[in-house]
Design a protein around this motif. Structure first.
Motif, PDB file in Angstrom:
ATOM      1  N   TYR A   1      -1.188  -3.573   1.573  1.00 49.37           N
ATOM      2  CA  TYR A   1      -0.136  -2.589   1.823  1.00 49.37           C
ATOM      3  C   TYR A   1      -0.659  -1.443   2.684  1.00 49.37           C
ATOM      4  N   GLY A   2       0.287  -0.749   3.298  1.00 47.61           N
ATOM      5  CA  GLY A   2      -0.054   0.392   4.138  1.00 47.61           C
ATOM      6  C   GLY A   2       0.869   1.552   3.851  1.00 47.61           C
ATOM      7  N   PHE A   3       0.392   2.736   4.216  1.00 47.28           N
ATOM      8  CA  PHE A   3       1.217   3.926   4.014  1.00 47.28           C
ATOM      9  C   PHE A   3       0.837   5.006   5.018  1.00 47.28           C
ATOM     10  N   LYS A   4       1.774   5.916   5.208  1.00 47.80           N
ATOM     11  CA  LYS A   4       1.508   7.134   5.972  1.00 47.80           C
ATOM     12  C   LYS A   4       1.585   8.284   4.990  1.00 47.80           C
ATOM     13  N   VAL A   5       1.006   9.403   5.350  1.00 47.65           N
ATOM     14  CA  VAL A   5       0.987  10.550   4.453  1.00 47.65           C
ATOM     15  C   VAL A   5       1.830  11.666   5.059  1.00 47.65           C
ATOM     16  N   LYS A   6       2.743  12.184   4.237  1.00 42.90           N
ATOM     17  CA  LYS A   6       3.552  13.333   4.642  1.00 42.90           C
ATOM     18  C   LYS A   6       3.353  14.380   3.563  1.00 42.90           C
TER      19      LYS A   6
ATOM     20  N   PHE B   1       1.551  15.799   0.720  1.00 41.65           N
ATOM     21  CA  PHE B   1       0.630  15.186  -0.231  1.00 41.65           C
ATOM     22  C   PHE B   1       1.113  13.823  -0.714  1.00 41.65           C
ATOM     23  N   SER B   2       2.229  13.362  -0.161  1.00 41.54           N
ATOM     24  CA  SER B   2       2.856  12.134  -0.660  1.00 41.54           C
ATOM     25  C   SER B   2       2.632  10.952   0.277  1.00 41.54           C
ATOM     26  N   PRO B   3       2.154   9.830  -0.277  1.00 37.15           N
ATOM     27  CA  PRO B   3       2.077   8.610   0.546  1.00 37.15           C
ATOM     28  C   PRO B   3       3.462   7.986   0.676  1.00 37.15           C
ATOM     29  N   ILE B   4       3.790   7.552   1.874  1.00 35.47           N
ATOM     30  CA  ILE B   4       5.069   6.891   2.134  1.00 35.47           C
ATOM     31  C   ILE B   4       4.751   5.480   2.608  1.00 35.47           C
ATOM     32  N   PRO B   5       5.188   4.449   1.869  1.00 35.96           N
ATOM     33  CA  PRO B   5       4.873   3.072   2.253  1.00 35.96           C
ATOM     34  C   PRO B   5       5.394   2.725   3.647  1.00 35.96           C
ATOM     35  N   THR B   6       4.571   2.016   4.426  1.00 35.84           N
ATOM     36  CA  THR B   6       4.996   1.529   5.736  1.00 35.84           C
ATOM     37  C   THR B   6       5.154   0.011   5.728  1.00 35.84           C
ATOM     38  N   PHE B   7       4.455  -0.684   4.822  1.00 32.26           N
ATOM     39  CA  PHE B   7       4.629  -2.122   4.649  1.00 32.26           C
ATOM     40  C   PHE B   7       3.937  -2.560   3.369  1.00 32.26           C
ATOM     41  N   GLU B   8       4.305  -3.728   2.887  1.00 35.28           N
ATOM     42  CA  GLU B   8       3.578  -4.344   1.785  1.00 35.28           C
ATOM     43  C   GLU B   8       3.770  -5.852   1.846  1.00 35.28           C
ATOM     44  N   GLU B   9       2.735  -6.553   1.500  1.00 34.76           N
ATOM     45  CA  GLU B   9       2.728  -8.009   1.509  1.00 34.76           C
ATOM     46  C   GLU B   9       1.987  -8.466   0.261  1.00 34.76           C
ATOM     47  N   ARG B  10       2.565  -9.421  -0.464  1.00 32.99           N
ATOM     48  CA  ARG B  10       1.942  -9.927  -1.699  1.00 32.99           C
ATOM     49  C   ARG B  10       1.856 -11.442  -1.634  1.00 32.99           C
ATOM     50  N   THR B  11       0.868 -11.974  -2.332  1.00 30.47           N
ATOM     51  CA  THR B  11       0.749 -13.416  -2.496  1.00 30.47           C
ATOM     52  C   THR B  11      -0.007 -13.689  -3.785  1.00 30.47           C
ATOM     53  N   LYS B  12      -0.160 -14.952  -4.121  1.00 28.50           N
ATOM     54  CA  LYS B  12      -0.960 -15.352  -5.288  1.00 28.50           C
ATOM     55  C   LYS B  12      -2.020 -16.337  -4.827  1.00 28.50           C
ATOM     56  N   THR B  13      -3.127 -16.356  -5.547  1.00 25.44           N
ATOM     57  CA  THR B  13      -4.193 -17.282  -5.202  1.00 25.44           C
ATOM     58  C   THR B  13      -3.771 -18.721  -5.528  1.00 25.44           C
ATOM     59  N   ASP B  14      -4.319 -19.669  -4.767  1.00 29.14           N
ATOM     60  CA  ASP B  14      -4.033 -21.090  -5.013  1.00 29.14           C
ATOM     61  C   ASP B  14      -5.017 -21.650  -6.035  1.00 29.14           C
ATOM     62  N   LYS B  15      -5.008 -22.966  -6.233  1.00 30.46           N
ATOM     63  CA  LYS B  15      -5.865 -23.584  -7.255  1.00 30.46           C
ATOM     64  C   LYS B  15      -7.352 -23.398  -6.965  1.00 30.46           C
ATOM     65  N   ASP B  16      -7.700 -23.137  -5.706  1.00 30.17           N
ATOM     66  CA  ASP B  16      -9.098 -22.900  -5.329  1.00 30.17           C
ATOM     67  C   ASP B  16      -9.476 -21.417  -5.407  1.00 30.17           C
ATOM     68  N   GLY B  17      -8.521 -20.589  -5.836  1.00 30.42           N
ATOM     69  CA  GLY B  17      -8.771 -19.151  -5.929  1.00 30.42           C
ATOM     70  C   GLY B  17      -8.664 -18.425  -4.603  1.00 30.42           C
TER      71      GLY B  17
END
Length: 135
Positions: free
Chosen positions: A52-57, A59-75
């Protein structure tokens, strides 16, 4: 007269640096890959990992993007995202409530916060390996 010119230059300098930095954002994705294992070096399947990424305005971080996934059987996992202009910081972190260690120079070291991706690595392929300690 020279003093006023110097003061004007100093006031404009931060804006100039910010514009220069924003113009250097790559158009290729930042790719985070790696492996997540347990304390016995066995791969862990199904562990959520977050880029994930963010910008700061103020004292507050404001998200600019986020990407999630899960590990496969090999980790293993792979996350990919083009970092948007204006992003001040990018981080990667497994989403677990257990002790986490990150692979650094061939050995694992304790991690207490998300791993920061250096801005000079935006647009590159990066490897982040983690070890999850159950107890």
């Amino acid at each position: 007269m020279k003093r006023r010119q110097i003061l004007k230059l100093l006031k404009a300098l931060p804006a100039g640096i910010l514009i220069a930095c924003q113009n250097n954002f790559p158009s290729t994705p930042t790719v985070a890959t790696g492996k997540i294992v347990d304390e016995n070096e066995m791969p862990l399947e199904g562990v959520s990992i977050h880029l994930y990424g963010f910008k700061v305005k103020g004292f507050s971080p404001i998200p600019t993007f986020e990407e999630r996934t899960k590990t496969d059987k090999d980790g293993t996992y792979r996350l990919s995202y083009v970092v948007p202009r204006g992003t001040h910081e990018v981080r990667v972190f497994p989403e677990v409530n257990l002790l986490i260690k990150q692979g650094i120079n061939g050995r694992y070291e304790k991690v207490t916060a998300p791993t920061r991706v250096p801005s000079e690595d935006y647009g590159k392929k990066l490897i982040y390996n983690f070890q999850i300690i159950k107890n």
